[in-house]
Write an enzyme that holds these catalytic residues in place. Structure first.
Site, mmCIF file in Angstrom:
data_model
loop_
_atom_site.group_PDB
_atom_site.id
_atom_site.type_symbol
_atom_site.label_atom_id
_atom_site.label_comp_id
_atom_site.label_asym_id
_atom_site.label_seq_id
_atom_site.Cartn_x
_atom_site.Cartn_y
_atom_site.Cartn_z
ATOM 1 N N LYS A 57 0.831 -1.207 0.000
ATOM 2 C CA LYS A 57 0.000 0.000 0.000
ATOM 3 C C LYS A 57 0.866 1.258 0.000
ATOM 4 O O LYS A 57 2.084 1.213 0.201
ATOM 5 C CB LYS A 57 -0.924 0.007 1.216
ATOM 6 N N ASN A 58 0.215 2.401 -0.183
ATOM 7 C CA ASN A 58 0.949 3.668 -0.179
ATOM 8 C C ASN A 58 1.765 3.828 1.099
ATOM 9 O O ASN A 58 2.888 4.323 1.068
ATOM 10 C CB ASN A 58 -0.023 4.843 -0.312
#
Length: 379
Positions: A191-192
């Site tokens: 994920k980011n």
């Protein structure tokens, strides 16, 4: 040139290795592996980043969705409107809680839920709208909140792929996940903002909902060994919190790098007639957790194979819409959602990550151009 990775977690770790290793060793020395001080510190830092009152860390993004829905005192059979074009966790949690997922088709350009179709799906049993902010940008939150206010519904935002996206809402810039009643995210490694295992969080400006989600995450207990309601066991462990606390200040840099890579792809691919690059929503920034193109005229699988043969990875997110999955067929027999079904045949996600170099992105783009040049001249 080094091997192109879909997501290069190793390079990101080595870039911040000193800070991460020091944070992990401090947590190890403290020996408070569950509920250590890093958990509360990270929650506070994330609340500041999001400009939200309450952050409730938990074990993963799926649990975050479960905590949110459990906190709303829903009844079996209540309906939750959501997207069919997303990872299974969103609908899975709805079904596991005895609720009914109601799938609404998505937009062809942004891949997010088509707000113009939500009103027709609202019934007297509808209690929640659960938009998924897919691939890095938010759904149309102002329109969704207007519908929710009109019909007295809750809004739970799934921002597992879009942490850090900014939403233009009623004249202000807000963080994705802070517009609805509850936001939910994942810290899965890709994920980011990713940890080195599983992790997740809920956030809200409602003190009552925050207290209830916190209680549910700890077996339904406010005070140890005293249980007010039936809950679950869902905690972000101290080591993961320590890692996330180090990485959070760099989140804006991570997003900026992804946006730069997306710009390179755009410039190379936007003129290809058989490709549609990701559309940018007018009311949300795009953080590009994925850069997902549409490959038209039935050429997606051939392009994927060509890229693989040339050492370039790609992924299909998602090969089958949730309303077509066996697990959910009882909820929506015979339903047709043509846009979601079309996307499943066309989408292809390209390599994108925080350490991606300009020449790597250019190689990917030029390889796609070469594929179409080759097929154009095929006898």
């Amino acid at each position: 040139m080094s091997k192109i990775e879909m997501v290069d977690l190793r390079s990101q770790y080595h870039k911040y290795k000193g800070e991460i290793d020091a944070a992990v060793m401090q947590a190890m020395d403290d020996c408070q592996y569950i509920g250590g001080p890093e958990v509360g510190q990270f929650a506070s830092n994330l609340a500041d980043y999001l400009s939200v009152e309450h952050v409730i860390p938990c074990a993963n993004g799926t649990d975050a969705l479960q905590l949110a829905l459990m906190a709303l005192d829903l009844n079996p059979g209540d309906e939750v409107i959501t997207s069919p074009f997303t990872f299974v966790a969103t609908a899975e949690v709805i079904a596991l809680l005895g609720l009914k997922p109601v799938f609404v088709d998505v937009e062809i350009g942004t891949y997010n839920i088509d707000v113009s179709k939500i009103a027709d799906a609202i019934t007297e049993k509808t209690k929640v709208i659960l938009p998924v902010h897919l691939f890095g940008q938010a759904a149309s939150m102002e329109a969704i909140m207007n519908l929710a206010d009109e019909h007295g519904l809750y809004v739970v935002e799934d921002i597992a792929q879009s942490l850090g996206a900014e939403v233009y809402f009623k004249g202000d810039n807000r963080q994705a996940g802070t517009v609805g009643h509850i936001g939910c995210t994942s810290f899965f490694p890709s994920k980011n903002l990713g940890c080195f295992g599983d992790g997740g969080a809920c956030f809200t400006n409602n003190a009552g909902l925050a207290a209830k989600m916190k209680m549910i995450s700890s077996h339904g207990s406010r005070k140890r060994y005293f249980y007010d309601i039936t809950g679950i066991n869902s905690r972000l462990d101290t080591l993961q919190a320590a890692i996330l606390k180090v990485k959070l200040p760099y989140l804006k840099d991570f997003i900026r790098t992804r946006q730069n890579v997306a710009g390179i792809y755009d410039a190379l691919l936007m003129h290809l007639k058989d490709i549609s690059v990701p559309e940018r929503a007018v009311d949300s920034s795009h953080t590009f957790n994925q850069y997902t193109i549409r490959v038209k005229n039935g050429q997606r699988d051939a392009l994927k194979t060509y890229l693989q043969e040339n050492g370039i990875p790609s992924r299909i997110y998602y090969p089958l819409s949730l309303h077509q999955q066996k697990a959910f067929e009882a909820f929506c027999p015979g339903i047709l959602l043509p846009v979601a079904e079309q996307l499943c045949k066309e989408v292809l996600s390209l390599p994108i990550h925080t350490e991606m170099k300009k020449e790597e992105a250019e190689l990917v783009g030029k390889s796609i151009i070469a594929f179409f040049e080759k097929t154009k001249h095929k006898p």
